[in-house]
Motif scaffolding. Sequence first.
Motif, PDB file in Angstrom:
ATOM      1  N   PRO A   5     -77.876 -21.681 -33.190  1.00  0.00           N
ATOM      2  CA  PRO A   5     -78.158 -21.676 -31.743  1.00  0.00           C
ATOM      3  C   PRO A   5     -76.916 -21.572 -30.858  1.00  0.00           C
ATOM      4  CG  PRO A   5     -79.470 -23.350 -32.845  1.00  0.00           C
ATOM      5  CD  PRO A   5     -78.511 -22.795 -33.870  1.00  0.00           C
ATOM      6  N   TYR A   6     -75.796 -22.136 -31.299  1.00  0.00           N
ATOM      7  CA  TYR A   6     -74.566 -22.067 -30.491  1.00  0.00           C
ATOM      8  C   TYR A   6     -74.132 -20.622 -30.261  1.00  0.00           C
ATOM      9  CZ  TYR A   6     -69.835 -23.124 -28.875  1.00  0.00           C
ATOM     10  OH  TYR A   6     -68.680 -23.208 -28.151  1.00  0.00           O
ATOM     11  N   ALA A   7     -74.473 -19.737 -31.194  1.00  0.00           N
ATOM     12  CA  ALA A   7     -74.135 -18.325 -31.052  1.00  0.00           C
ATOM     13  C   ALA A   7     -74.804 -17.718 -29.822  1.00  0.00           C
ATOM     14  CB  ALA A   7     -74.536 -17.559 -32.308  1.00  0.00           C
ATOM     15  N   ASP A   8     -76.022 -18.174 -29.514  1.00  0.00           N
ATOM     16  CA  ASP A   8     -76.713 -17.682 -28.316  1.00  0.00           C
ATOM     17  C   ASP A   8     -75.967 -18.093 -27.050  1.00  0.00           C
ATOM     18  OD1 ASP A   8     -78.724 -16.497 -29.814  1.00  0.00           O
ATOM     19  OD2 ASP A   8     -80.017 -18.271 -29.709  1.00  0.00           O
ATOM     20  N   LEU A   9     -75.462 -19.310 -27.033  1.00  0.00           N
ATOM     21  CA  LEU A   9     -74.715 -19.793 -25.867  1.00  0.00           C
ATOM     22  C   LEU A   9     -73.473 -18.937 -25.605  1.00  0.00           C
ATOM     23  CD1 LEU A   9     -74.504 -22.111 -23.742  1.00  0.00           C
ATOM     24  CD2 LEU A   9     -72.996 -23.239 -25.363  1.00  0.00           C
ATOM     25  N   ASP A  19     -66.218  -2.054 -43.584  1.00  0.00           N
ATOM     26  CA  ASP A  19     -66.409  -2.323 -45.013  1.00  0.00           C
ATOM     27  C   ASP A  19     -67.788  -2.897 -45.327  1.00  0.00           C
ATOM     28  OD1 ASP A  19     -66.149  -4.772 -43.838  1.00  0.00           O
ATOM     29  OD2 ASP A  19     -64.549  -5.484 -45.153  1.00  0.00           O
ATOM     30  N   GLY A  20     -68.667  -2.953 -44.341  1.00  0.00           N
ATOM     31  CA  GLY A  20     -70.016  -3.465 -44.535  1.00  0.00           C
ATOM     32  C   GLY A  20     -70.154  -4.957 -44.317  1.00  0.00           C
ATOM     33  N   ALA A  21     -69.041  -5.659 -44.133  1.00  0.00           N
ATOM     34  CA  ALA A  21     -69.078  -7.103 -43.916  1.00  0.00           C
ATOM     35  C   ALA A  21     -69.518  -7.410 -42.484  1.00  0.00           C
ATOM     36  CB  ALA A  21     -67.693  -7.702 -44.172  1.00  0.00           C
ATOM     37  N   PRO A  22     -70.194  -8.547 -42.283  1.00  0.00           N
ATOM     38  CA  PRO A  22     -70.627  -8.898 -40.926  1.00  0.00           C
ATOM     39  C   PRO A  22     -69.441  -9.244 -40.023  1.00  0.00           C
ATOM     40  CG  PRO A  22     -71.244 -10.620 -42.487  1.00  0.00           C
ATOM     41  CD  PRO A  22     -70.639  -9.520 -43.274  1.00  0.00           C
ATOM     42  N   VAL A  23     -69.520  -8.766 -38.795  1.00  0.00           N
ATOM     43  CA  VAL A  23     -68.540  -9.051 -37.749  1.00  0.00           C
ATOM     44  C   VAL A  23     -69.328  -9.551 -36.545  1.00  0.00           C
ATOM     45  CG1 VAL A  23     -66.847  -8.036 -36.167  1.00  0.00           C
ATOM     46  CG2 VAL A  23     -66.917  -7.297 -38.553  1.00  0.00           C
ATOM     47  N   LEU A  24     -68.842 -10.597 -35.893  1.00  0.00           N
ATOM     48  CA  LEU A  24     -69.486 -11.082 -34.684  1.00  0.00           C
ATOM     49  C   LEU A  24     -68.686 -10.638 -33.468  1.00  0.00           C
ATOM     50  CD1 LEU A  24     -70.548 -14.716 -35.643  1.00  0.00           C
ATOM     51  CD2 LEU A  24     -71.876 -12.608 -35.758  1.00  0.00           C
ATOM     52  N   MET A  25     -69.413 -10.192 -32.425  1.00  0.00           N
ATOM     53  CA  MET A  25     -68.775  -9.756 -31.181  1.00  0.00           C
ATOM     54  C   MET A  25     -69.203 -10.709 -30.066  1.00  0.00           C
ATOM     55  SD  MET A  25     -69.103  -8.150 -28.020  1.00  0.00           S
ATOM     56  CE  MET A  25     -70.660  -7.313 -28.045  1.00  0.00           C
ATOM     57  N   PRO A  27     -69.068 -10.958 -26.036  1.00  0.00           N
ATOM     58  CA  PRO A  27     -68.722 -10.269 -24.796  1.00  0.00           C
ATOM     59  C   PRO A  27     -68.017 -11.236 -23.840  1.00  0.00           C
ATOM     60  CG  PRO A  27     -71.072 -10.739 -24.855  1.00  0.00           C
ATOM     61  CD  PRO A  27     -70.497 -11.174 -26.177  1.00  0.00           C
ATOM     62  N   PHE A  28     -67.171 -10.684 -22.973  1.00  0.00           N
ATOM     63  CA  PHE A  28     -66.523 -11.534 -21.979  1.00  0.00           C
ATOM     64  C   PHE A  28     -67.539 -11.847 -20.894  1.00  0.00           C
ATOM     65  CE2 PHE A  28     -64.090 -12.536 -18.200  1.00  0.00           C
ATOM     66  CZ  PHE A  28     -63.208 -13.473 -18.704  1.00  0.00           C
ATOM     67  N   ALA A  29     -67.651 -13.119 -20.530  1.00  0.00           N
ATOM     68  CA  ALA A  29     -68.571 -13.560 -19.486  1.00  0.00           C
ATOM     69  C   ALA A  29     -68.012 -14.842 -18.877  1.00  0.00           C
ATOM     70  CB  ALA A  29     -69.958 -13.813 -20.080  1.00  0.00           C
ATOM     71  N   THR A  30     -68.561 -15.254 -17.744  1.00  0.00           N
ATOM     72  CA  THR A  30     -68.067 -16.468 -17.087  1.00  0.00           C
ATOM     73  C   THR A  30     -68.268 -17.700 -17.961  1.00  0.00           C
ATOM     74  OG1 THR A  30     -70.175 -16.715 -15.925  1.00  0.00           O
ATOM     75  CG2 THR A  30     -68.393 -15.577 -14.756  1.00  0.00           C
ATOM     76  N   GLN A  31     -69.260 -17.669 -18.872  1.00  0.00           N
ATOM     77  CA  GLN A  31     -69.514 -18.817 -19.743  1.00  0.00           C
ATOM     78  C   GLN A  31     -68.382 -19.072 -20.731  1.00  0.00           C
ATOM     79  OE1 GLN A  31     -71.541 -16.335 -18.961  1.00  0.00           O
ATOM     80  NE2 GLN A  31     -73.674 -16.802 -19.338  1.00  0.00           N
ATOM     81  N   VAL A  32     -67.565 -18.075 -21.030  1.00  0.00           N
ATOM     82  CA  VAL A  32     -66.478 -18.234 -21.999  1.00  0.00           C
ATOM     83  C   VAL A  32     -65.104 -18.194 -21.320  1.00  0.00           C
ATOM     84  CG1 VAL A  32     -67.843 -17.372 -23.935  1.00  0.00           C
ATOM     85  CG2 VAL A  32     -66.473 -15.762 -22.590  1.00  0.00           C
ATOM     86  N   LEU A  33     -65.097 -18.294 -20.003  1.00  0.00           N
ATOM     87  CA  LEU A  33     -63.858 -18.222 -19.217  1.00  0.00           C
ATOM     88  C   LEU A  33     -63.104 -19.540 -19.282  1.00  0.00           C
ATOM     89  CD1 LEU A  33     -62.266 -16.458 -17.145  1.00  0.00           C
ATOM     90  CD2 LEU A  33     -63.612 -17.579 -15.374  1.00  0.00           C
ATOM     91  N   GLY A  34     -61.804 -19.457 -19.482  1.00  0.00           N
ATOM     92  CA  GLY A  34     -60.923 -20.613 -19.393  1.00  0.00           C
ATOM     93  C   GLY A  34     -60.176 -20.498 -18.077  1.00  0.00           C
ATOM     94  N   ARG A  35     -58.854 -20.324 -18.146  1.00  0.00           N
ATOM     95  CA  ARG A  35     -58.120 -20.054 -16.910  1.00  0.00           C
ATOM     96  C   ARG A  35     -58.464 -18.638 -16.468  1.00  0.00           C
ATOM     97  NH1 ARG A  35     -52.644 -17.692 -18.522  1.00  0.00           N
ATOM     98  NH2 ARG A  35     -52.776 -17.703 -20.783  1.00  0.00           N
ATOM     99  N   PRO A  36     -58.289 -18.311 -15.201  1.00  0.00           N
ATOM    100  CA  PRO A  36     -58.728 -16.997 -14.695  1.00  0.00           C
ATOM    101  C   PRO A  36     -58.205 -15.824 -15.530  1.00  0.00           C
ATOM    102  CG  PRO A  36     -58.078 -18.400 -12.877  1.00  0.00           C
ATOM    103  CD  PRO A  36     -57.718 -19.138 -14.142  1.00  0.00           C
ATOM    104  N   MET A  50     -68.553 -19.549 -36.046  1.00  0.00           N
ATOM    105  CA  MET A  50     -69.808 -18.834 -36.304  1.00  0.00           C
ATOM    106  C   MET A  50     -69.593 -17.711 -37.324  1.00  0.00           C
ATOM    107  SD  MET A  50     -72.152 -20.380 -34.581  1.00  0.00           S
ATOM    108  CE  MET A  50     -71.245 -21.904 -34.780  1.00  0.00           C
ATOM    109  N   ALA A  51     -68.466 -17.001 -37.222  1.00  0.00           N
ATOM    110  CA  ALA A  51     -68.164 -15.935 -38.188  1.00  0.00           C
ATOM    111  C   ALA A  51     -67.985 -16.507 -39.588  1.00  0.00           C
ATOM    112  CB  ALA A  51     -66.912 -15.163 -37.760  1.00  0.00           C
TER     113      ALA A  51
END
Length: 127
Positions: A5-9, A19-25, A27-36, A50-51
Amino acid sequence: MRLPPYADLLGLVAETGDDGAPVLMMPFATQVLGRPGFLHGGAISGLMEMAAIVALHAALESEGGGEIKPINVTVDFMRGGRDKETRSRGVVTRLGTRVANVEATAWQDDPAKPIAAARMNYLIVRS
């Protein structure tokens, strides 16, 4: 692949690497913003965790499955994550009977230039 569930957040999207291995992406959003203009370190760490979980579950599936519990996590930040997509991949370096060691890296433009790296140990409770 079912993500925790944390992945949804974090807004994580599962992709497949060259190479066929899973990669997680993430996106940049205000929810993951630290300093500007920069990602929060906790968001980067969460992405790598999560990866690692995805990689470990994939490895365990081939051996009949199991539950995992984190033992410890060590994160090294190498450079600031900018306001763009960030990707991460986990690699199981040791899959023992009771403990697994997993490494993960996070990058933005080039996988060879990570912005952070993590090492994690998990307790395995086999099915």
